[in-house]
Write a protein that holds these residues in place. Sequence first.
Motif, PDB file in Angstrom:
ATOM      1  N   ILE A 248      65.981 -28.752 122.733  1.00 53.36           N
ATOM      2  CA  ILE A 248      66.028 -29.932 122.100  1.00 53.36           C
ATOM      3  C   ILE A 248      65.225 -30.846 122.662  1.00 53.36           C
ATOM      4  O   ILE A 248      64.279 -31.879 121.992  1.00 53.36           O
ATOM      5  CB  ILE A 248      67.631 -30.314 121.971  1.00 53.36           C
ATOM      6  N   SER A 249      65.183 -31.250 123.742  1.00 54.95           N
ATOM      7  CA  SER A 249      64.399 -32.420 124.479  1.00 54.95           C
ATOM      8  C   SER A 249      63.183 -32.226 124.330  1.00 54.95           C
ATOM      9  O   SER A 249      62.613 -33.156 123.984  1.00 54.95           O
ATOM     10  CB  SER A 249      64.906 -32.411 126.116  1.00 54.95           C
ATOM     11  N   ARG A 250      62.373 -30.902 124.661  1.00 56.19           N
ATOM     12  CA  ARG A 250      61.058 -31.126 124.757  1.00 56.19           C
ATOM     13  C   ARG A 250      60.402 -31.409 123.267  1.00 56.19           C
ATOM     14  O   ARG A 250      59.416 -31.954 123.172  1.00 56.19           O
ATOM     15  CB  ARG A 250      60.608 -29.526 125.306  1.00 56.19           C
ATOM     16  N   THR A 251      60.924 -30.880 122.337  1.00 56.12           N
ATOM     17  CA  THR A 251      60.343 -31.277 120.919  1.00 56.12           C
ATOM     18  C   THR A 251      60.414 -32.362 120.493  1.00 56.12           C
ATOM     19  O   THR A 251      59.578 -32.983 119.818  1.00 56.12           O
ATOM     20  CB  THR A 251      61.047 -30.092 119.800  1.00 56.12           C
ATOM     21  N   ARG A 252      61.725 -33.132 120.740  1.00 51.17           N
ATOM     22  CA  ARG A 252      61.771 -34.518 120.144  1.00 51.17           C
ATOM     23  C   ARG A 252      61.123 -35.455 121.063  1.00 51.17           C
ATOM     24  O   ARG A 252      60.798 -36.645 120.622  1.00 51.17           O
ATOM     25  CB  ARG A 252      63.376 -34.789 120.330  1.00 51.17           C
ATOM     26  N   GLU A 253      60.861 -35.284 122.363  1.00 45.05           N
ATOM     27  CA  GLU A 253      60.378 -36.338 123.084  1.00 45.05           C
ATOM     28  C   GLU A 253      58.675 -36.513 122.455  1.00 45.05           C
ATOM     29  O   GLU A 253      58.404 -37.770 122.356  1.00 45.05           O
ATOM     30  CB  GLU A 253      60.175 -35.894 124.785  1.00 45.05           C
TER      31      GLU A 253
ATOM     32  N   HIS B  42      68.566 -34.737 129.721  1.00 46.41           N
ATOM     33  CA  HIS B  42      67.867 -34.594 128.697  1.00 46.41           C
ATOM     34  C   HIS B  42      67.949 -36.049 127.844  1.00 46.41           C
ATOM     35  O   HIS B  42      67.053 -36.284 127.041  1.00 46.41           O
ATOM     36  CB  HIS B  42      68.239 -33.495 127.824  1.00 46.41           C
ATOM     37  N   MET B  43      68.947 -36.782 128.126  1.00 44.09           N
ATOM     38  CA  MET B  43      68.960 -38.089 127.281  1.00 44.09           C
ATOM     39  C   MET B  43      67.977 -39.174 127.684  1.00 44.09           C
ATOM     40  O   MET B  43      67.351 -39.874 126.961  1.00 44.09           O
ATOM     41  CB  MET B  43      70.316 -38.684 127.245  1.00 44.09           C
TER      42      MET B  43
ATOM     43  N   GLY C 174      62.539 -33.147 141.245  1.00 41.21           N
ATOM     44  CA  GLY C 174      61.819 -31.968 141.242  1.00 41.21           C
ATOM     45  C   GLY C 174      61.953 -31.255 139.906  1.00 41.21           C
ATOM     46  O   GLY C 174      61.847 -30.297 139.629  1.00 41.21           O
ATOM     47  N   GLN C 175      61.868 -32.202 138.591  1.00 40.08           N
ATOM     48  CA  GLN C 175      62.106 -31.773 137.520  1.00 40.08           C
ATOM     49  C   GLN C 175      60.816 -32.062 136.889  1.00 40.08           C
ATOM     50  O   GLN C 175      60.854 -32.929 135.991  1.00 40.08           O
ATOM     51  CB  GLN C 175      63.371 -32.006 136.624  1.00 40.08           C
ATOM     52  N   ASN C 176      59.502 -31.853 137.224  1.00 40.01           N
ATOM     53  CA  ASN C 176      58.279 -32.315 136.549  1.00 40.01           C
ATOM     54  C   ASN C 176      57.448 -31.329 136.061  1.00 40.01           C
ATOM     55  O   ASN C 176      56.254 -31.564 135.863  1.00 40.01           O
ATOM     56  CB  ASN C 176      57.554 -33.267 137.674  1.00 40.01           C
ATOM     57  N   MET C 177      57.824 -30.146 135.960  1.00 39.91           N
ATOM     58  CA  MET C 177      56.905 -28.993 135.447  1.00 39.91           C
ATOM     59  C   MET C 177      57.027 -28.999 133.849  1.00 39.91           C
ATOM     60  O   MET C 177      58.182 -28.885 133.457  1.00 39.91           O
ATOM     61  CB  MET C 177      57.248 -27.801 136.202  1.00 39.91           C
ATOM     62  N   ASP C 178      55.923 -28.378 133.372  1.00 45.23           N
ATOM     63  CA  ASP C 178      56.049 -28.206 131.699  1.00 45.23           C
ATOM     64  C   ASP C 178      56.222 -26.733 131.645  1.00 45.23           C
ATOM     65  O   ASP C 178      55.227 -26.099 131.380  1.00 45.23           O
ATOM     66  CB  ASP C 178      54.644 -28.768 130.965  1.00 45.23           C
TER      67      ASP C 178
ATOM     68  N   SER D 183      62.205 -26.922 132.341  1.00 47.45           N
ATOM     69  CA  SER D 183      61.984 -28.430 132.253  1.00 47.45           C
ATOM     70  C   SER D 183      62.948 -28.824 130.987  1.00 47.45           C
ATOM     71  O   SER D 183      62.336 -28.685 130.118  1.00 47.45           O
ATOM     72  CB  SER D 183      60.709 -28.803 132.483  1.00 47.45           C
ATOM     73  N   THR D 184      63.604 -30.120 131.186  1.00 52.33           N
ATOM     74  CA  THR D 184      64.017 -30.728 129.981  1.00 52.33           C
ATOM     75  C   THR D 184      63.287 -31.511 129.363  1.00 52.33           C
ATOM     76  O   THR D 184      63.655 -31.821 128.261  1.00 52.33           O
ATOM     77  CB  THR D 184      65.434 -31.514 130.565  1.00 52.33           C
ATOM     78  N   HIS D 185      62.146 -32.007 130.072  1.00 55.15           N
ATOM     79  CA  HIS D 185      61.143 -32.682 129.275  1.00 55.15           C
ATOM     80  C   HIS D 185      59.900 -32.345 129.327  1.00 55.15           C
ATOM     81  O   HIS D 185      59.533 -31.478 130.333  1.00 55.15           O
ATOM     82  CB  HIS D 185      61.070 -34.161 129.980  1.00 55.15           C
TER      83      HIS D 185
END
Length: 314
Positions: A197-202, A246-247, A255-259, A263-265
């Motif tokens: 959900i997060s990756r597409t909507r961002e 994800h909000m 540590g969450q910066n990988m595509d 990754s939530t973003h």
Amino acid sequence: MNVIRTAMLLAFMTALFMGVGYLIGGTGGMTIAFVIAAAMNLLSYWNGDKLVLRMYNAREVDERSAPEFYRIVQNLAARAGLPMPRVYIIDNPQPNAFATGRNPQNAAVAATTGLLHRLSPEEVAGVMAHELAHVQNRDTLTMTITATLAGAISMLANFALFFGGGRDNNNNPLGFIGILIAMIVAPLAAMLVQMAISRTREYAADRRGAEICGQPLWLASALSKIARSTRQIVNPDAERNPATAHMFIINPLSGQNMDNLFSTHPDTENRIAALQVMAREAGMSAPTSFNADEPGAFGPWGSRGARTRRGPWS
């Protein structure tokens, strides 16, 4: 599409919740899980926004308590053709922001004090335009429901150890294997739903947010600053409530910066590159600066008058 997406999300998360209940306690556990899931669905629809805001001790502000920040949101909402959302500030040094609410009429936007202190007014406008894009796209209901149910599924899976890990559970059809599946697979599946959900909507919210504020490079600059700061500043509230990650406009967890799939973003550099392309297509070679003497020319501020350089947080 958003109605269909939300309905499918509710159905999937409910089924996942029931599956965890079945693995823990068989048919009886599945029945109990269904009742809990139904209650959680109702709670997340009507009060999910309040729960999330309470998790972060957000305080509501108005035109008197935070005049410049409130005015930025007010003018951006007017430009987007949206009702004025409730505006909140979170006392947290990590720069970040999110939107929540079941529809535009019941929406809220929240920004941390770190965001308001570290970013320029133009960058704050870009961020809040992004959040209002989520409101306009009706992403906020999906985001809030996902946060509530994903957190509940993870909590239920953690209970599996106490329900079946220390004794022979005759109600569990798969025995200890079922407990392990509930503890490992269910939270992972819930996390995958968040990510999808997060990756597409961002990307969509970045583009629409840039259109609302009129300057893609304001948002691009803000994303760069926020990404650097989130790697340096820990957000304890977000670490305690990872189901809400994800909000935020940038993942608040360390540590969450990988595509990649986990990754939530999307990668921040990819988002910035997309905004830079958008700016070039519009003939913008450099971000314009705020000018109070030219109302409406460079962004969402529609009032003339003097302004100090304190920023939009008053």
